[in-house]
Motif scaffolding. Structure first.
Motif, short mmCIF file in Angstrom:
data_model
loop_
_atom_site.label_atom_id
_atom_site.label_comp_id
_atom_site.label_asym_id
_atom_site.label_seq_id
_atom_site.Cartn_x
_atom_site.Cartn_y
_atom_site.Cartn_z
N GLN A 1 65.07 118.48 56.46
CA GLN A 1 64.76 117.70 57.57
C GLN A 1 65.75 116.88 58.08
O GLN A 1 65.76 116.72 59.34
CB GLN A 1 63.63 116.92 57.18
N ARG A 2 67.08 116.89 57.52
CA ARG A 2 67.96 115.93 58.04
C ARG A 2 68.91 116.85 59.06
O ARG A 2 68.85 118.05 58.95
CB ARG A 2 68.85 115.58 57.02
N ASN A 3 69.40 116.05 59.99
CA ASN A 3 70.36 116.68 60.98
C ASN A 3 71.61 116.79 59.94
O ASN A 3 72.22 115.97 59.38
CB ASN A 3 70.39 115.61 62.13
N TYR A 4 72.18 117.84 60.28
CA TYR A 4 73.52 118.31 59.31
C TYR A 4 74.72 117.29 59.59
O TYR A 4 75.44 117.48 58.72
CB TYR A 4 73.69 119.95 59.49
N ARG A 5 74.51 116.86 60.94
CA ARG A 5 75.61 115.85 61.34
C ARG A 5 75.56 114.35 60.70
O ARG A 5 76.40 113.77 60.93
CB ARG A 5 76.03 115.93 62.95
N SER A 6 74.33 114.19 60.42
CA SER A 6 74.07 112.74 59.93
C SER A 6 74.54 112.40 58.40
O SER A 6 74.56 113.58 57.63
CB SER A 6 72.59 112.37 60.06
N PRO A 7 74.67 111.15 57.99
CA PRO A 7 75.25 110.82 56.81
C PRO A 7 74.08 111.17 56.11
O PRO A 7 72.88 111.01 56.29
CB PRO A 7 75.69 109.54 56.97
N ILE A 8 74.44 111.03 54.43
CA ILE A 8 73.40 110.90 53.52
C ILE A 8 73.42 110.05 52.71
O ILE A 8 74.54 109.92 52.32
CB ILE A 8 73.66 112.46 52.71
N LYS A 9 72.63 109.15 52.66
CA LYS A 9 72.43 108.23 51.71
C LYS A 9 71.56 108.36 50.46
O LYS A 9 70.65 108.94 50.45
CB LYS A 9 71.62 106.82 52.54
N MET A 10 72.34 108.21 49.27
CA MET A 10 72.04 108.45 48.06
C MET A 10 71.90 107.04 47.18
O MET A 10 72.88 106.44 46.96
CB MET A 10 73.03 109.65 47.36
N THR A 11 70.84 106.99 46.66
CA THR A 11 70.62 105.80 45.77
C THR A 11 70.15 106.53 44.34
O THR A 11 69.37 107.42 44.07
CB THR A 11 69.34 105.05 46.07
N PHE A 12 70.99 105.81 43.23
CA PHE A 12 71.05 106.38 41.91
C PHE A 12 71.01 105.34 40.73
O PHE A 12 71.75 104.31 41.19
CB PHE A 12 72.04 107.57 41.96
N MET A 13 70.80 105.92 39.78
CA MET A 13 71.05 105.01 38.41
C MET A 13 72.22 105.76 37.76
O MET A 13 72.18 106.93 37.52
CB MET A 13 69.97 104.75 37.58
N ASP A 14 73.38 105.12 37.50
CA ASP A 14 74.58 105.71 36.82
C ASP A 14 74.18 105.73 35.55
O ASP A 14 73.33 104.91 35.00
CB ASP A 14 75.94 104.90 37.03
#
Length: 462
Positions: free
Chosen positions: A438-451
């Motif tokens: 669904q994302r626009n391929y030019r938009s940034p990707i925000k990733m939330t994660f547990m290390d």
């Protein structure tokens, strides 16, 4: 002067008497040249040739050359003609042609080749050894094993190569590499099996188990057949190791058991079903053995057990050393990966281990490996079960299993659990696919994660 002449004559006379006396006393010893034992020196290459001549290569070649085809891949790309097209897309269409080989595996025209041979194809053409050309359709691919399945249609039956059992191949066994490079019609080269279960780490870190051979294989042979002297398919020629891009002594083939399983999965399920034990492992060597306090230096040592997996339920434990799978020897991780690559989820595998110096065999039911790649991030992720999430104190998320690019590999993201992408909750890999689609391929990707230390973090990839 007279005195000098007198001394000279005395010296000559004394020398003559001495030499004559020596000759009279000397015992004659005749010199003879006794015949020496005849030695036959045979160059080492003649020994190999003698063995080769005792093997019927002609029969195997005749059985296979007509079932190996030339595959032409026509891709269409657009070349921007101005700055607007460069940034917005578009431009003049441009056809690019790639090629390789393929193997007909059924009389109705199914063909195995390499995924890299047909990647991004707009049109596929297949030319048989009799120069007849067909349009092929793509049935399915598996980039992980570099195997693809295509199909051609015809009025009658096509020549094909039957599958052999790649688990039965032996080091030193004679094999033929049959390809159809550069549309030259089928070409046959001979060699021996140089190694089994060879792992090539340059394949994006994807663990594989190749058959290594010294039969000459070049670029156009990709997707061709590796056959035994009975004309049975034991591998799909896939890669070479070379600094020049040409054959220099080693080539590698996907074992036929693995390739066969991939295409059967594609035909039955539409994708590849991978079965795993549910363990984290490492190879044994002297250093590891000393640290673990064990005598074994060959095998796969279990470093961790995934909760709820077949390994967990069967009773496998951390520290166990895997020595065999269904009686097949396991000396290193590639041996295990290669054997499991021919299995499916819910298959039961007899795992022979050494625990505290005692050998025992446990039946383990394989579980399904559910993964997907996030190409824009350069990572692969897999689903987690409830027990695994609970152990990390989470209710949702997917785990990063490996990096797909050298740039991302530097960050060592393996083992982190992604809980959100672009602020949307991630429960499984299907959520990942939906969010990324669904994302626009030019938009940034925000990733939330547990290390891996249990800390929550957020990265923004631009």
């Amino acid at each position: 002067m007279k005195q000098t002449m007198r001394l000279l004559l005395v010296a000559l006379l004394a020398g003559t008497i001495t030499l004559g006396g020596y000759k009279m006393l000397e015992k004659e010893t005749p010199i003879s040249f006794a015949p020496q034992p005849t030695s036959h020196y045979i160059p080492t290459n003649l020994t190999a040739i003698g063995e080769a001549l005792s093997t019927d290569f002609t029969e195997a070649a005749e059985k296979t050359v007509h079932a190996v085809v030339h595959v032409k891949n026509i891709t269409v790309s657009r070349q921007p003609t101005n700055i607007y097209e460069y940034f917005q897309g578009g431009g003049q269409p441009r056809a690019m042609i790639g090629s390789g080989s393929g193997v007909i595996i059924s009389p109705d025209g199914y063909i195995i080749t390499n995924n890299h041979v047909i990647a991004n194809a707009a049109n596929l053409e297949v030319t048989l050894n009799n120069n007849r050309t067909y349009t092929a359709k793509l049935v399915g691919t598996d980039p992980g094993t570099d195997i693809a399945l295509i199909k051609i249609e015809g009025d009658g039956d096509f020549p094909f190569i039957p599958f052999g059992d790649s688990n039965d191949v032996r080091l030193g066994e004679w094999v033929l590499a049959v390809g159809n490079p550069f549309n030259l019609t089928s070409t046959v080269t001979a060699g021996i099996i140089s190694a089994k279960a060879r792992d090539l780490n340059q394949f994006d870190g994807n663990p594989q188990s190749f058959i290594q051979t010294d039969a000459a294989v070049n670029r156009g042979n990709s997707g061709g057949a590796l056959v035994n002297t009975r004309g049975e398919l034991i591998g799909i020629n896939t890669a070479i190791t070379s600094e020049t891009g040409s054959y220099v002594g080693y080539s590698f083939a996907v074992p036929s058991n693995n390739a066969r399983k991939v295409i059967e999965d594609i035909l039955e399920y539409g994708n590849v079903q991978r079965g795993i034990l549910g363990i984290q492992v490492g190879n044994l060597n002297t250093e590891v053995a000393n640290k673990m306090g064990v005598d074994e230096t060959q095998g796969v040592i279990i470093g961790g057990i995934e909760k709820g997996s077949g390994a967990d339920k069967s009773g496998l434990k951390q520290g166990d050393i895997i020595k065999k799978l269904d009686g097949v020897q396991v000396n290193k991780f590639a041996d295990m990966a290669g054997y499991l690559g021919s299995k499916r989820p819910n298959d039961v595998v007899e795992v022979t281990i050494i625990r505290n110096g005692t050998e025992k065999t446990l039946p383990v039911t394989l579980v399904k490996l559910e993964t997907t790649s996030i190409d824009d991030l350069g990572i692969e992720v897999k689903n987690l079960n409830k027990a695994e999430l609970k152990e990390r104190g989470l209710s949702n998320g997917v785990m990063v299993t490996r990096a797909l690019t050298p740039e991302i590999a530097r960050y060592k993201l393996e083992g982190i659990i992604i809980t959100q992408l672009n602020d949307e909750t991630v429960n499984n890999i299907e959520d990942v696919k939906s969010i990324m689609a669904q994302r626009n391929y030019r938009s940034p990707i925000k990733m939330t994660f547990m290390d891996t230390q249990g800390q929550m973090n957020t990265f923004i990839f631009r």
